[in-house]
Structures are given as structure tokens and as C-alpha cells.
Design a protein around this motif. Structure first.
Motif, short mmCIF file in Angstrom:
data_model
loop_
_atom_site.label_atom_id
_atom_site.label_comp_id
_atom_site.label_asym_id
_atom_site.label_seq_id
_atom_site.Cartn_x
_atom_site.Cartn_y
_atom_site.Cartn_z
N LYS A 124 17.42 64.60 23.75
CA LYS A 124 17.48 63.20 23.32
C LYS A 124 16.59 62.38 24.24
O LYS A 124 16.36 62.76 25.39
CB LYS A 124 18.91 62.65 23.41
CG LYS A 124 19.93 63.33 22.52
CD LYS A 124 21.29 62.66 22.65
CE LYS A 124 22.38 63.44 21.93
NZ LYS A 124 22.79 64.64 22.66
N VAL A 125 16.12 61.23 23.73
CA VAL A 125 15.27 60.36 24.53
C VAL A 125 15.88 58.96 24.58
O VAL A 125 16.23 58.39 23.54
CB VAL A 125 13.84 60.26 23.95
CG1 VAL A 125 12.97 59.38 24.85
CG2 VAL A 125 13.22 61.65 23.80
N PHE A 126 16.02 58.44 25.80
CA PHE A 126 16.53 57.09 26.01
C PHE A 126 15.45 56.27 26.69
O PHE A 126 14.72 56.78 27.54
CB PHE A 126 17.79 57.12 26.87
CG PHE A 126 18.91 57.91 26.27
CD1 PHE A 126 19.81 57.31 25.40
CD2 PHE A 126 19.05 59.26 26.55
CE1 PHE A 126 20.84 58.04 24.83
CE2 PHE A 126 20.08 60.00 25.98
CZ PHE A 126 20.98 59.40 25.12
N VAL A 127 15.36 54.98 26.33
CA VAL A 127 14.39 54.08 26.96
C VAL A 127 15.17 52.88 27.49
O VAL A 127 16.02 52.32 26.79
CB VAL A 127 13.33 53.60 25.95
CG1 VAL A 127 12.27 52.74 26.66
CG2 VAL A 127 12.68 54.78 25.22
N VAL A 128 14.88 52.48 28.72
CA VAL A 128 15.56 51.32 29.30
C VAL A 128 14.57 50.46 30.06
O VAL A 128 13.69 50.98 30.75
CB VAL A 128 16.74 51.75 30.21
CG1 VAL A 128 16.25 52.46 31.46
CG2 VAL A 128 17.63 50.56 30.58
N GLY A 129 14.67 49.14 29.89
CA GLY A 129 13.90 48.19 30.67
C GLY A 129 14.81 47.56 31.71
O GLY A 129 15.96 47.99 31.90
N HIS A 130 14.33 46.53 32.37
CA HIS A 130 15.15 45.88 33.39
C HIS A 130 16.26 45.04 32.74
O HIS A 130 16.20 44.71 31.55
CB HIS A 130 14.30 45.01 34.31
CG HIS A 130 13.42 44.02 33.62
ND1 HIS A 130 13.90 42.87 33.04
CD2 HIS A 130 12.08 44.02 33.38
CE1 HIS A 130 12.91 42.19 32.50
NE2 HIS A 130 11.78 42.87 32.68
N ASN A 131 17.28 44.72 33.53
CA ASN A 131 18.36 43.85 33.07
C ASN A 131 17.78 42.50 32.66
O ASN A 131 16.75 42.08 33.18
CB ASN A 131 19.41 43.68 34.16
CG ASN A 131 20.08 45.00 34.52
OD1 ASN A 131 20.22 45.89 33.69
ND2 ASN A 131 20.49 45.14 35.77
N SER A 132 18.46 41.80 31.77
CA SER A 132 17.95 40.55 31.20
C SER A 132 16.52 40.75 30.72
O SER A 132 15.58 40.14 31.23
CB SER A 132 18.00 39.41 32.23
OG SER A 132 19.32 39.19 32.67
N PRO A 133 16.33 41.64 29.74
CA PRO A 133 14.97 42.01 29.32
C PRO A 133 14.16 40.83 28.82
O PRO A 133 14.69 39.92 28.17
CB PRO A 133 15.22 43.02 28.19
CG PRO A 133 16.59 42.71 27.69
CD PRO A 133 17.36 42.25 28.89
N ASP A 134 12.87 40.84 29.16
CA ASP A 134 11.94 39.84 28.65
C ASP A 134 11.08 40.50 27.57
O ASP A 134 11.33 41.64 27.17
CB ASP A 134 11.10 39.25 29.78
CG ASP A 134 10.32 40.31 30.56
OD1 ASP A 134 10.24 41.48 30.08
OD2 ASP A 134 9.79 39.99 31.63
N PHE A 135 10.05 39.78 27.09
CA PHE A 135 9.20 40.33 26.03
C PHE A 135 8.47 41.60 26.48
O PHE A 135 8.22 42.49 25.67
CB PHE A 135 8.19 39.29 25.56
CG PHE A 135 8.78 38.18 24.75
CD1 PHE A 135 9.48 38.45 23.57
CD2 PHE A 135 8.65 36.87 25.14
CE1 PHE A 135 10.03 37.43 22.81
CE2 PHE A 135 9.20 35.83 24.40
CZ PHE A 135 9.89 36.11 23.24
N ASP A 136 8.12 41.69 27.76
CA ASP A 136 7.40 42.89 28.22
C ASP A 136 8.32 44.10 28.24
O ASP A 136 7.95 45.18 27.81
CB ASP A 136 6.79 42.64 29.61
CG ASP A 136 5.79 43.72 30.00
OD1 ASP A 136 5.15 44.30 29.10
OD2 ASP A 136 5.64 43.98 31.21
N ALA A 137 9.54 43.91 28.73
CA ALA A 137 10.49 45.03 28.80
C ALA A 137 10.85 45.53 27.40
O ALA A 137 10.81 46.74 27.12
CB ALA A 137 11.75 44.60 29.55
N ILE A 138 11.18 44.60 26.49
CA ILE A 138 11.62 45.04 25.16
C ILE A 138 10.43 45.46 24.31
O ILE A 138 10.52 46.42 23.52
CB ILE A 138 12.47 43.95 24.47
CG1 ILE A 138 13.34 44.60 23.38
CG2 ILE A 138 11.65 42.82 23.89
CD1 ILE A 138 14.35 45.61 23.89
N GLY A 139 9.28 44.80 24.46
CA GLY A 139 8.10 45.21 23.70
C GLY A 139 7.63 46.61 24.06
O GLY A 139 7.33 47.42 23.19
N SER A 140 7.60 46.89 25.36
CA SER A 140 7.17 48.23 25.80
C SER A 140 8.19 49.28 25.41
O SER A 140 7.83 50.41 25.05
CB SER A 140 6.90 48.25 27.31
OG SER A 140 8.04 47.88 28.05
#
Length: 198
Positions: A21-37
Motif C-alpha cells: 500500500k502507498v500512503f502520502v502525508v504532508g505537514h500538519n495544517s496543509p497548505d496548497f503546496d503540501a496538498i497539491g504535491s
């Protein structure tokens, strides 16, 4: 440490194909860069025949409205889950891709890294003593954003994506460059041009 975008692309493709399985996580309180990437990486995972789960564990009331709108529009499409679901689904053959951050305290699953078998970090921020101690990390201080890095991967692998994904990636670059007024290079503008064409 991964030294080049080419090596990152190879590592990503091999690791995705070899994972359960593959999981993707950005930083807490995601911004456009975290969620876009994160969404861009999910497109890559799907193109390689796997399903990606994006982990967002923040309270909805604390998420910036523009980002919340993207999450609401794509909750089912890109399998956006909470940390408790991540803990239920993950196993030692899973891959976790950390994007737009490299520090364990800044990600919701930072205390659960041992639950997955492999971690890849993709970021453009400086490292420090809390940086995730993983071998496969690509830290490109010359890149404007995680979205720039991910777009370069999608382009090099010739991964198709729709106009919504192009907009999410472009929003991440625009945010982190303050609308192309800082932290840009020739590569940033080349990437933006490709996204605009889409």
C-alpha cells in the motif's frame, strides 16, 4: 540521501511498485503546496497501478478554506483518510511518502513511522535535528516548492493528469513563490509553463 530528480524518480517508481500500500502525508495544517504535491504523487501512484491514501489528520475547522475545498472535492477520488485509518491499513510492506516537510513533529504520523516498511521524503526546506532519519530523502533547497519537484517527476515519467491536478500543482508553486516574486529559478518557470498548458 537522494541526490537528483532522476534518482528520486527511479526510487519512487521502484518503491511504489514493490509496496503493498502507498500512503502520502504532508505537514500538519496543509497548505496548497503540501496538498497539491500529495495529489500529484497520488496520480503517479495510480499511473503505476497502485492505490494511494493521503493522510490528513487536522480538524477541518483549522484547515485554510481554499485547501479544505480541495480536500472536500477530492476526498473519495484521492482516498483522503485520517491517522486512525492509516494505522488500520498500514503494514510492514507499506510505503509512506512524506511531502513538503522533513521533520517528524510536523506530520501527523511522525510517531508511527515504524509501522511502515519504507519511507521516502520529498522536500525543499532545511533539515534539522528533528528531520526524519531515513535514507531515501530528497531535499532540494533550490526548488521553489514540493509541487515543482513533483511536477518534474510527472513530466519526466510522462504521467498524464487533468486540469484540476495541474491547477493544484500550480497553486502550490504560486503560494511558495508569493506569485512568482521570490524563490524561483528557470526550472520553476519551465514547470509553471507546462502546468499552464494543461
Amino acid at each position: 540521501m537522494i541526490e537528483s530528480t532522476k534518482d528520486l524518480r527511479t526510487t519512487l517508481e521502484e518503491s511504489i511498485q514493490n509496496s503493498s500500500k502507498v500512503f502520502v502525508v504532508g505537514h500538519n495544517s496543509p497548505d496548497f503546496d503540501a496538498i497539491g504535491s500529495a495529489i500529484g504523487l497520488s496520480v503517479l501512484v495510480e499511473w503505476l497501478g497502485k492505490t494511494a491514501f493521503i493522510v490528513v489528520d487536522d480538524e477541518e475547522s483549522k484547515i485554510e478554506p481554499g485547501v479544505k475545498k480541495i480536500l472536500d472535492q477530492n476526498r473519495e477520488r484521492f482516498h483522503i483518510i485520517r491517522k486512525k485509518e492509516f494505522l488500520k491499513k498500514t503494514d510492514k510492506k507499506s510505503l509512506l511518502i512524506v511531502t513538503d516537510v522533513n521533520k517528524a513533529p510536523m506530520i501527523s504520523v511522525g510517531d508511527s513511522i515504524d509501522k511502515v516498511g519504507h519511507v521516502i521524503v520529498i522536500d525543499h526546506h532545511n533539515e534539522d535535528t528533528t528531520t526524519l532519519p531515513v535514507e531515501d530523502r530528497f531535499i532540494s533547497l533550490d526548488s521553489s516548492s514540493a509541487c515543482e519537484i513533483v511536477t518534474r517527476i510527472l513530466t519526466a515519467s510522462k504521467v498524464p493528469y487533468n486540469k484540476d491536478v495541474a491547477n493544484y500543482l500550480l497553486a502550490g508553486i504560486s503560494l511558495d513563490t508569493k506569485r512568482f516574486k521570490q524563490n524561483t529559478t528557470d526550472k520553476t518557470h519551465e514547470v509553471a509553463e507546462k502546468l499552464l498548458r494543461n
